[in-house]
Design an enzyme around this catalytic site. Structure first.
Site, short mmCIF file in Angstrom:
data_model
loop_
_atom_site.label_atom_id
_atom_site.label_comp_id
_atom_site.label_asym_id
_atom_site.label_seq_id
_atom_site.Cartn_x
_atom_site.Cartn_y
_atom_site.Cartn_z
N GLY A 231 -21.85 17.34 -3.44
CA GLY A 231 -21.87 17.18 -1.99
C GLY A 231 -23.22 16.65 -1.52
N SER A 232 -23.68 17.13 -0.37
CA SER A 232 -24.89 16.58 0.27
C SER A 232 -26.17 16.84 -0.52
CB SER A 232 -25.02 17.13 1.68
OG SER A 232 -23.95 16.68 2.49
N CYS A 233 -26.14 17.71 -1.53
CA CYS A 233 -27.34 17.88 -2.36
C CYS A 233 -27.65 16.60 -3.14
CB CYS A 233 -27.15 19.05 -3.33
SG CYS A 233 -27.48 20.67 -2.57
N MET A 234 -26.69 15.67 -3.15
CA MET A 234 -26.91 14.39 -3.82
C MET A 234 -27.70 13.42 -2.94
SD MET A 234 -26.13 13.31 -6.84
CE MET A 234 -26.52 11.80 -7.71
N LYS A 235 -27.75 13.65 -1.64
CA LYS A 235 -28.35 12.69 -0.72
C LYS A 235 -29.84 12.41 -0.98
CE LYS A 235 -24.93 13.67 2.87
NZ LYS A 235 -24.62 14.40 4.11
#
Length: 666
Positions: A408-412
């Site tokens: 999820g957004s931890c990849m951003k």
């Protein structure tokens, strides 16, 4: 009167022929004696070859009639088999020292359960047959002597946390057994079976063994000393006896189970695989976690001696001896206080938590929940207990920190760092805000949606507000080639260098060419899956000048740089934005703000669903947080399954506050 004529030439021929005959006779005698000696040596070597091959019946045919009159075939076979098999003799070799008529002196070298041994012996022959007696086996062995084998059990090494707290070591339990002479017949078998989670039939089978006498203690099961109610109920039954026994103990039980692992009694497959390594059918072996990964170091080596005992019970001579070597203690890098604190917060969730020192790669905590107790495997798990674990829908046997998950957004921040490093992303560029977006009509009905569309729509706001649309656009701007280059620099898709086996992370399961997949990957969807340990290592680079340390959980493992995917400047720029994710009032991680310490971090919610229209899919919540003060370096990454309808990533952040604060304030 006759004249006698002598032909000198014929005379010479007669002399030559006579000499030849004598020579043949002498050679014949020499060959006879030579072959006679060779045959004895050959027979001796053949005899030992049959010992190697355990052909004891064939050996009997090679001994003299005098020996056969002393030893029947049955007695001979039994004596040799009991001794050689008992000593686990292999690889017997002999070297002849000298031959004197019917006697051969030689040295014997052989491997035994107590190690290699060598001795000199002399064997006499009669008509090329071995005059066998017990001293053939070993010079000091008499016909009434016995060969004894005694063990000195090695202590298994302990598993300790970084401060020396015991996570696995020597403990005590009760061995529950029955004394047949004191039982009320079989009348209480049902009650005993119910208390011990056994079957009445199983107890009956155990108690039917031929060796059992009325005063024999017959063990049924090992139980914990902590269950006083069970102890009292058992002792109330006539004939039940409890004796203290030493066991492998795990003081923190469920808190450390997936990390430390557990031991089980060996199987036939284990004995075959580890033949010659000192295991017996009563041994235990590490089955998972550190117990399995460092089995050889922890196990040690049992001391064992083979000696001769005379008929009065006195020790007569030592045949072979192997000194005991206790197993090595394994000190881990984990802090059991932090481990316990993270476990307590997420014990009722399907989660994985990894805490790491970003400067060294030392793993400070490694938790997977729900879980099991390592002690249950040592005590002996019943079929019903095992089935309950296997059938549990929450899968307590699944090691979640070993698995990979949608980030999820931890990849951003990772996408952003790749863009900055490859100079394919301008952090100031405004991509223009949108709650719903697709590149063009070729995407059909597929749109990227977001919960926040900040203005300006630049990198900093994209991270602070966690804007999916921004990072979908950014991923396309960066391009597939640069993203793949970045993923590879982060070692995504490669084996993770760690003492325990971890599943590989991935950025795609096939080609990385589809525009929608590329866009989705930018914000942690698509086909990207990350292992929690690798997630912590990657985030550690943001506060370690771009250096990603190799994770390790054993103290003796040297710290090393796994990769340097980012420059110091890129790492610092992402770090400053991640500080804003927590300190900015609009940041998705602001609930974690602590005025006393500067923290950087990122929330994330990974969606698991069959299609964009799927409303039944689940969500994986993430939160990764790290200190920016080098005097207290730590990064913690936690993943929790099924957070949909429970606050998403906020569910995770709310429960991580206490563990981090306790660690920083200790």
């Amino acid at each position: 009167m006759y004249d006698v004529y002598v032909n000198n030439n014929n005379k010479k021929k007669l002399i030559i022929i006579g000499g030849a005959v004598i020579g043949v006779i002498l050679i014949g005698f020499f060959v006879f004696f030579l072959l006679s000696g060779d045959s004895k040596e050959k027979n001796l070597k053949d005899f030992y070859a049959k010992i190697n091959n355990q052909k004891y019946d064939e050996m009997y045919a090679m001994i003299s009639d005098d020996a056969k009159s002393t030893y029947t075939k049955e007695a001979f076979i039994k004596r040799n088999k009991n001794i050689y098999d008992g000593m686990e003799v292999t690889d017997i070799n002999i070297d002849v020292v000298s031959t004197d008529g019917d006697k051969i002196t030689y040295t014997v070298n052989m491997k035994t359960v107590a190690g290699s041994t060598e001795f000199e012996n002399t064997t006499q022959f009669k008509d090329d047959k071995i005059i066998w007696n017990d001293s053939f086996i070993y010079p000091d062995l008499g016909s009434t002597d016995k060969v004894r084998i005694v063990e000195d059990k090695a202590q298994r090494g302990r598993i300790l946390d970084r401060n020396g707290t015991v996570l696995a070591g020597k403990g005590e339990a009760y061995s529950v057994g029955l004394v047949r002479g004191k039982l009320n017949g079989e009348n209480d078998y049902d009650k005993i079976a119910k208390l011990l989670d056994l079957t009445k039939e199983g107890i009956q089978k155990t108690m039917s063994a031929s060796w059992i006498k009325d005063d024999s203690f017959v063990p049924l099961k090992t139980i914990s000393k902590d269950d006083k109610n069970l102890e009292n109920d058992l002792l109330a039954i006539a004939g039940v006896k409890l004796t203290t026994t030493n066991i492998r103990s795990y003081p923190y039980g469920k808190v450390t189970s997936h990390l430390v692992g557990y031991m089980q009694k060996v199987t036939a497959e284990d004995l075959d695989k580890h033949k010659g390594e000192g295991y017996t059918e009563n041994s235990y072996i590490g089955r998972s976690g550190i117990e399995a990964a460092y089995e050889k170091d922890l196990k040690g080596k049992d001391g064992i001696e083979i000696y001769i005992q005379d008929d009065s019970g006195e020790r007569k001579a030592s045949i072979a001896r192997q000194l005991r070597e206790d197993g090595k203690d394994m000190t881990l890098t984990v802090d059991i206080t932090l481990q316990k604190s993270l476990y307590n917060q997420f014990q009722n969730d399907k989660s994985a938590s990894v805490a790491m020192n970003p400067k060294t790669g030392e793993v400070l905590a490694l938790v997977s929940t729900p879980t099991f107790s390592s002690n249950d495997f040592i005590l002996g798990m019943s079929t019903s207990q095992w089935n309950a674990l296997n059938d549990d829908k929450n899968k307590p046997l699944l090691n979640r920190f070993r698995s990979t998950w949608v980030p999820g957004s931890c990849m951003k921040p990772i996408t952003a760092a790749i863009g900055l490093e490859t100079k394919s992303l301008d952090p100031a560029k405004d991509f223009s805000s949108a709650m719903k977006w697709q590149k063009d009509s070729s995407w059909g009905s597929y749109y990227v949606t977001t919960l926040h569309a900040p203005t300006p729509n630049n990198l900093k706001n994209g991270l602070v507000y966690s804007d999916n649309v921004y990072f979908a656009k950014a991923a396309l701007e960066i391009g597939a080639d640069n993203l793949v280059k970045g993923y590879k620099s982060l070692k995504i898709g490669e084996e993770i260098p760690f003492e325990l086996s971890l599943n590989k992370s991935q950025y795609t399961s096939g080609d990385f060419k589809d525009e929608i997949q590329i866009a989705d990957s930018g914000y942690g969807q698509g086909q990207i899956l990350l292992n929690p340990v690798q997630m912590a290592s990657v985030y550690g680079a943001f506060v370690n000048e771009g250096k990603m340390m190799a994770p390790h959980v054993v103290k003796t493992t040297e710290s090393s740089v796994w990769a340097q995917p980012f420059s110091k400047d890129v790492a610092n720029e992402i770090k400053e934005d991640l500080i804003q994710v927590i300190s900015d009032q609009n940041g998705t991680g602001h609930s974690f703000y602590n005025k006393n310490v500067v923290l950087a971090g990122k929330t994330g919610t990974g969606e698991i669903k069959d299609s964009q229209d799927d409303t039944e899919g689940t969500e994986v919540g993430w939160f990764t947080v790290m200190t920016t003060d080098s005097s207290q370096p730590i990064v913690i990454s936690t993943m929790v399954e099924d957070v949909k309808g429970r606050g998403g990533s906020n569910y995770v952040t709310n429960r991580m506050k206490a563990p981090l604060n306790e660690y920083l304030n200790k």
